[in-house]
Design an enzyme around this catalytic site. Structure first.
Site, short mmCIF file in Angstrom:
data_model
loop_
_atom_site.label_atom_id
_atom_site.label_comp_id
_atom_site.label_asym_id
_atom_site.label_seq_id
_atom_site.Cartn_x
_atom_site.Cartn_y
_atom_site.Cartn_z
CG HIS A 124 -1.96 -1.11 1.14
ND1 HIS A 124 -2.87 -1.40 1.87
CD2 HIS A 124 -2.39 -1.87 -0.02
CE1 HIS A 124 -3.60 -2.48 1.63
NE2 HIS A 124 -3.27 -2.73 0.37
CB CYS A 160 9.49 16.32 -10.59
SG CYS A 160 10.61 15.30 -11.58
CB THR A 201 -3.50 -8.40 7.95
OG1 THR A 201 -4.50 -8.13 7.04
CG2 THR A 201 -3.21 -9.94 7.66
CG ASN A 226 -5.38 -11.35 14.42
OD1 ASN A 226 -5.86 -10.69 15.29
ND2 ASN A 226 -5.62 -10.63 13.00
N PRO A 227 -4.46 -12.20 17.91
CG PRO A 227 -4.31 -10.04 19.29
CD PRO A 227 -3.75 -10.57 17.75
#
Ligand code: OAD
Length: 262
Positions: A124, A160, A201, A226-227
């Site tokens: 991402h 740029c 995730t 992951n919990p």
């Protein structure tokens, strides 16, 4: 620790002791223990009146690049003030133990790199990168050394150096596609791994979620940390119901023992 978590750590460590190539797919949960605000919580202080969903779009940038840049500057300052946690560090440490470790992350906070991970695919994008607004060509921007009191103005917006065109954050915004090269590299690595670990995730945002999903379907050993139990956790080869900053250091310590290292 629950007996289930201890057994799952032992199971995953046993797999890692024989693994040559590991892919670790991470999401926001891995940064939670560093205190990185979630996307929605990032709007604190002066920014509380803005809905992040209306800032993280190409339309918002086209309308008001100054507003969007100063919002990303705010997010970057938040992250600069934080540090990688033991989960990030443990992932980086695995590089010294296994032949190849590739991190595929949905996080834009740069904490895997700061922890020392060398091969990081940022699906991402990253708060630390810039690209040209009109064609997406990546161009480095030379940030001021001290961002403490820095704010962009219309005259100091990143441009740029070659063309003078506006630069934008190298982040995948709402309504945009992921970088196709980065995404295909992520699939390629996951397919050819001996083990895929998915950590922090929810696995609901695609196409990122498809990377470990495809590996699992191809029969690559897949473990989830992951919990909260996700849909993938129920089908994974191992599921560890602990925070990643707790589980990963224990896993690495056990892999070292199994591989006969201190
Ligand atoms: P989510 O916020 O959807 O999910 C975070 C997951 O982390 C949840 O399943 C939590 O149970 C878990 N979690 C929380 N604390 C944890 C910890 N200490 N250790 C391990 N896991 C923990 O975040 P992502 O799956 O990363 O997209 O969301 C993906 C994308 O949604 C983001 O990258 C962003 C957002 O829209 C874009 O910006 C394109």
């Amino acid at each position: 620790m629950q007996a289930g978590a201890a057994a799952a750590i032992e199971e995953l460590a046993g797999q890692l002791a024989q693994t040559h190539k590991l892919v670790v797919c991470t999401g926001a949960g891995v940064s939670a223990e560093s205190g990185v605000p979630t996307f929605r919580d990032a709007s604190s202080g002066l920014w509380a009146k803005y809905d992040p969903m209306t800032l993280a779009t190409p339309e918002a940038f086209a309308r008001d690049p100054l507003l969007v840049w100063n919002w990303y500057l705010h997010r970057r300052r938040q992250v600069d003030a934080l540090a990688p946690n033991p989960g990030h560090t443990a992932i980086a440490e695995l590089q010294g133990i296994l032949n190849e470790v590739v991190v595929v992350t949905q996080n834009v906070d740069g904490l895997h790199r700061r922890a020392g991970s060398r091969t990081v695919l940022e699906l991402h994008g990253t708060l630390y990168g810039t690209k040209r607004f009109h064609d997406g060509h990546k161009v480095d921007y030379r940030w001021p050394g001290d961002l403490t009191d820095f704010e962009f103005t219309q005259d100091s917006l990143p441009r740029c150096p070659d063309t003078g065109e506006l630069l934008r954050p190298d982040i995948v915004w709402f309504g945009e596609a992921l970088d196709s090269v980065t995404l295909s590299q992520a699939f390629m690595h996951a397919r050819s791994a001996d083990c895929v670990i998915v950590a922090g995730t929810s696995g609901v945002v695609y196409p990122a979620a498809a990377v470990p999903e495809e590996a699992l379907q191809l029969g690559v050993y897949t473990a989830e940390i992951n919990p909260d139990e996700t849909e993938l956790a129920r089908r994974a080869d191992a599921y560890i119901a602990l925070p990643s900053g707790v589980a990963l250091p224990q896993i690495v310590a056990r892999v070292k023992q199994l591989r006969g290292r201190r």
